[in-house]
Write a protein that holds these residues in place. Structure first.
Motif, PDB file in Angstrom:
ATOM      1  N   ASP A  69       0.817  -1.217   0.000  1.00  0.00           N
ATOM      2  CA  ASP A  69       0.000   0.000   0.000  1.00  0.00           C
ATOM      3  C   ASP A  69       0.846   1.260   0.000  1.00  0.00           C
ATOM      4  OD1 ASP A  69      -2.269  -1.542  -0.001  1.00  0.00           O
ATOM      5  OD2 ASP A  69      -2.543  -1.471   2.182  1.00  0.00           O
ATOM      6  N   ARG A  70       1.967   1.225   0.721  1.00  0.00           N
ATOM      7  CA  ARG A  70       2.826   2.409   0.756  1.00  0.00           C
ATOM      8  C   ARG A  70       3.502   2.647  -0.590  1.00  0.00           C
ATOM      9  NH1 ARG A  70       6.264   0.804   5.946  1.00  0.00           N
ATOM     10  NH2 ARG A  70       5.834  -1.252   5.007  1.00  0.00           N
ATOM     11  N   ILE A  71       3.886   1.564  -1.256  1.00  0.00           N
ATOM     12  CA  ILE A  71       4.493   1.700  -2.581  1.00  0.00           C
ATOM     13  C   ILE A  71       3.478   2.250  -3.578  1.00  0.00           C
ATOM     14  CG2 ILE A  71       5.473   0.432  -4.521  1.00  0.00           C
ATOM     15  CD1 ILE A  71       7.424   0.792  -2.271  1.00  0.00           C
ATOM     16  N   LEU A  72       2.264   1.728  -3.557  1.00  0.00           N
ATOM     17  CA  LEU A  72       1.233   2.223  -4.472  1.00  0.00           C
ATOM     18  C   LEU A  72       0.891   3.671  -4.187  1.00  0.00           C
ATOM     19  CD1 LEU A  72      -1.163  -0.864  -4.662  1.00  0.00           C
ATOM     20  CD2 LEU A  72       0.623  -0.174  -6.268  1.00  0.00           C
ATOM     21  N   ASP A  73       0.884   4.044  -2.902  1.00  0.00           N
ATOM     22  CA  ASP A  73       0.655   5.447  -2.564  1.00  0.00           C
ATOM     23  C   ASP A  73       1.801   6.317  -3.080  1.00  0.00           C
ATOM     24  OD1 ASP A  73      -0.770   7.583  -0.908  1.00  0.00           O
ATOM     25  OD2 ASP A  73       1.244   7.635  -0.054  1.00  0.00           O
ATOM     26  N   GLY A  74       3.024   5.823  -2.982  1.00  0.00           N
ATOM     27  CA  GLY A  74       4.161   6.560  -3.517  1.00  0.00           C
ATOM     28  C   GLY A  74       4.094   6.706  -5.030  1.00  0.00           C
ATOM     29  N   VAL A  75       3.624   5.657  -5.725  1.00  0.00           N
ATOM     30  CA  VAL A  75       3.461   5.746  -7.176  1.00  0.00           C
ATOM     31  C   VAL A  75       2.426   6.810  -7.529  1.00  0.00           C
ATOM     32  CG1 VAL A  75       2.658   4.488  -9.221  1.00  0.00           C
ATOM     33  CG2 VAL A  75       4.199   3.374  -7.604  1.00  0.00           C
ATOM     34  N   GLY A  76       1.324   6.831  -6.778  1.00  0.00           N
ATOM     35  CA  GLY A  76       0.295   7.836  -7.028  1.00  0.00           C
ATOM     36  C   GLY A  76       0.798   9.251  -6.779  1.00  0.00           C
ATOM     37  N   GLN A  77       1.561   9.433  -5.702  1.00  0.00           N
ATOM     38  CA  GLN A  77       2.112  10.752  -5.411  1.00  0.00           C
ATOM     39  C   GLN A  77       3.125  11.180  -6.469  1.00  0.00           C
ATOM     40  OE1 GLN A  77       1.121  12.866  -2.997  1.00  0.00           O
ATOM     41  NE2 GLN A  77      -0.434  11.384  -2.413  1.00  0.00           N
ATOM     42  N   ILE A 247      10.484   1.518   3.652  1.00  0.00           N
ATOM     43  CA  ILE A 247      10.226   0.079   3.739  1.00  0.00           C
ATOM     44  C   ILE A 247      11.537  -0.692   3.834  1.00  0.00           C
ATOM     45  CG2 ILE A 247       9.274  -1.912   2.510  1.00  0.00           C
ATOM     46  CD1 ILE A 247       7.183  -0.079   1.330  1.00  0.00           C
ATOM     47  N   GLY A 248      12.546  -0.255   3.094  1.00  0.00           N
ATOM     48  CA  GLY A 248      13.843  -0.929   3.148  1.00  0.00           C
ATOM     49  C   GLY A 248      14.498  -0.836   4.510  1.00  0.00           C
ATOM     50  N   GLN A 249      14.342   0.302   5.190  1.00  0.00           N
ATOM     51  CA  GLN A 249      14.940   0.451   6.513  1.00  0.00           C
ATOM     52  C   GLN A 249      14.233  -0.398   7.558  1.00  0.00           C
ATOM     53  OE1 GLN A 249      14.923   4.648   7.301  1.00  0.00           O
ATOM     54  NE2 GLN A 249      16.530   5.115   5.798  1.00  0.00           N
ATOM     55  N   THR A 250      12.915  -0.505   7.449  1.00  0.00           N
ATOM     56  CA  THR A 250      12.176  -1.293   8.441  1.00  0.00           C
ATOM     57  C   THR A 250      12.244  -2.791   8.173  1.00  0.00           C
ATOM     58  OG1 THR A 250      10.153  -0.989   7.131  1.00  0.00           O
ATOM     59  CG2 THR A 250      10.584   0.596   8.902  1.00  0.00           C
ATOM     60  N   SER A 251      12.376  -3.194   6.917  1.00  0.00           N
ATOM     61  CA  SER A 251      12.397  -4.614   6.579  1.00  0.00           C
ATOM     62  C   SER A 251      13.796  -5.189   6.492  1.00  0.00           C
ATOM     63  CB  SER A 251      11.681  -4.841   5.239  1.00  0.00           C
ATOM     64  OG  SER A 251      12.356  -4.171   4.187  1.00  0.00           O
ATOM     65  N   GLY A 252      14.801  -4.340   6.557  1.00  0.00           N
ATOM     66  CA  GLY A 252      16.174  -4.827   6.457  1.00  0.00           C
ATOM     67  C   GLY A 252      16.576  -5.198   5.045  1.00  0.00           C
ATOM     68  N   ALA A 253      15.903  -4.645   4.048  1.00  0.00           N
ATOM     69  CA  ALA A 253      16.233  -4.928   2.651  1.00  0.00           C
ATOM     70  C   ALA A 253      16.319  -3.614   1.878  1.00  0.00           C
ATOM     71  CB  ALA A 253      15.186  -5.858   2.030  1.00  0.00           C
ATOM     72  N   PRO A 254      17.282  -2.766   2.208  1.00  0.00           N
ATOM     73  CA  PRO A 254      17.336  -1.449   1.543  1.00  0.00           C
ATOM     74  C   PRO A 254      17.673  -1.532   0.066  1.00  0.00           C
ATOM     75  CG  PRO A 254      19.270  -1.792   2.919  1.00  0.00           C
ATOM     76  CD  PRO A 254      18.353  -2.935   3.201  1.00  0.00           C
ATOM     77  N   VAL A 255      18.606  -2.406  -0.295  1.00  0.00           N
ATOM     78  CA  VAL A 255      18.987  -2.518  -1.705  1.00  0.00           C
ATOM     79  C   VAL A 255      17.844  -3.102  -2.534  1.00  0.00           C
ATOM     80  CG1 VAL A 255      20.637  -3.553  -3.314  1.00  0.00           C
ATOM     81  CG2 VAL A 255      21.410  -2.760  -1.073  1.00  0.00           C
ATOM     82  N   GLU A 256      17.166  -4.100  -1.964  1.00  0.00           N
ATOM     83  CA  GLU A 256      16.064  -4.726  -2.693  1.00  0.00           C
ATOM     84  C   GLU A 256      14.943  -3.728  -2.967  1.00  0.00           C
ATOM     85  OE1 GLU A 256      17.621  -5.848  -0.153  1.00  0.00           O
ATOM     86  OE2 GLU A 256      18.224  -7.932  -0.452  1.00  0.00           O
ATOM     87  N   MET A 257      14.687  -2.821  -2.015  1.00  0.00           N
ATOM     88  CA  MET A 257      13.634  -1.832  -2.223  1.00  0.00           C
ATOM     89  C   MET A 257      14.038  -0.788  -3.255  1.00  0.00           C
ATOM     90  SD  MET A 257      11.098  -2.855  -0.496  1.00  0.00           S
ATOM     91  CE  MET A 257      11.691  -4.488  -0.976  1.00  0.00           C
TER      92      MET A 257
END
Length: 316
Positions: A69-77, A247-257
């Motif tokens: 949802d956060r990614i889709l919101d970022g795409v919309g913004q 999301i990368g900072q909270t999930s521990g996957a910064p490069v993947e994000m």
């Protein structure tokens, strides 16, 4: 001694082959450099793929968060910011282009100074200046219309719009000016001879013809604006890149994000590129004898040519 006039000696007496002249056997030129470059390119591609495959990358995190949802919101913004910033840029660019072409030296100098300043400074610097003006001005006071603290007035969205839109107006001004100058002066003179006003001449004669020159670089500016919106993460605006970083900072996957954000940018720029192609094709009517083929038409033509070529080789 008599001479037979019907008898002649020479190469014309040589017997002609029954089947006609022998066909020329054309031998195509072999371009070995192309083969070598293709092999090198393929080898480099697979080496890069192998290097990333061996790296410690959690590829599963990309599809797992692709429709978050956060990614889709970022795409919309991101899309909203792109559209609004380009609207400001196009409107401001048209006004500045007309001012630049004005015979009034004051108006022309103002437009030139604006373009000189905003094209000469980085857009990130302009964003940071708008964002930090609250350190200089505590209040914004527009008299009876509006009065508030600068920090409350200059929101991240307004900062992004001013930074991107005003900067884009300087580039669009030069694009619009080039388009207006591409129209022959005889068109304007003829419209004036028919009694048309200057504004009506611009709307009905000059601008429709100038669009053929304006549309292609404007499409490139839209795509560039879509990517430039990633800079507004520095002014606390939550667009696609900022959401992916959180999301990368909270999930521990910064490069993947970051890979995820890059994939979304590729999708959006591809869609915009297709729209740009059809828009250019629309405005190309009347300037070329035949319109360029659509992507589907080009694919069909390539498939048909390959099938014809394979059929001709099989017939040999």
């Amino acid at each position: 001694m008599t001479v037979d006039v019907n008898k002649t000696d020479g190469p014309e007496d040589a017997p002609t082959p029954v089947g006609g002249p022998e066909a020329i056997k054309a031998i195509p030129v072999r371009h070995y450099g192309r083969y070598v470059s293709a092999v090198v390119a393929v080898a480099l591609f697979f080496s890069i793929v192998y290097a990333f495959a061996q790296g410690k990358i959690n590829w599963a995190a990309v599809p797992d968060n692709f429709f978050d949802d956060r990614i889709l919101d970022g795409v919309g913004q991101t899309l909203l910011l792109t559209v609004l910033s380009m609207a400001i840029g196009v409107f401001g660019g048209i006004v500045l282009a007309v001012m630049r072409l004005s015979k009034n030296p004051v108006v022309s100098s103002i437009a030139w100074s604006y373009i000189w300043f905003f094209r000469g400074t980085p857009v990130l610097v302009q964003l940071m200046v708008w964002f930090n003006l609250g350190l200089v001005f505590e209040y914004i006071n527009l008299g009876p219309i509006y009065k508030d603290y600068w920090s409350s007035f200059m929101t991240p969205l307004l900062t992004a719009l001013l930074g991107l839109g005003l900067n884009e107006a300087a580039y669009m001004a030069e694009i619009c000016r080039a388009g207006l100058l591409s129209v022959d002066e005889g068109q304007t003179e003829a419209s004036h001879a028919l009694g048309m006003s200057h504004n009506k001449t611009l709307r009905r004669i000059v601008i429709p013809q100038a669009m053929r020159v304006i549309v292609p670089p404007t499409g490139n500016e839209v795509i560039n604006m879509l990517k430039t919106t990633s800079l507004v993460s520095a002014v606390q605006f939550y667009e696609l890149l900022r959401q992916a970083q959180d999301i990368g900072q909270t999930s521990g996957a910064p490069v993947e994000m970051l890979f995820l954000a890059a994939a979304w940018y590729l999708i959006l720029t591809t869609v915009f590129s297709i729209g740009q192609y059809y828009l250019e094709r629309y405005y190309a009517r009347g300037s070329t004898r035949s319109l360029p083929g659509t992507p589907l038409q080009k694919i069909r033509a390539n498939i048909l040519s390959l099938s014809n070529r394979s059929g001709a080789e099989a017939a040999r």
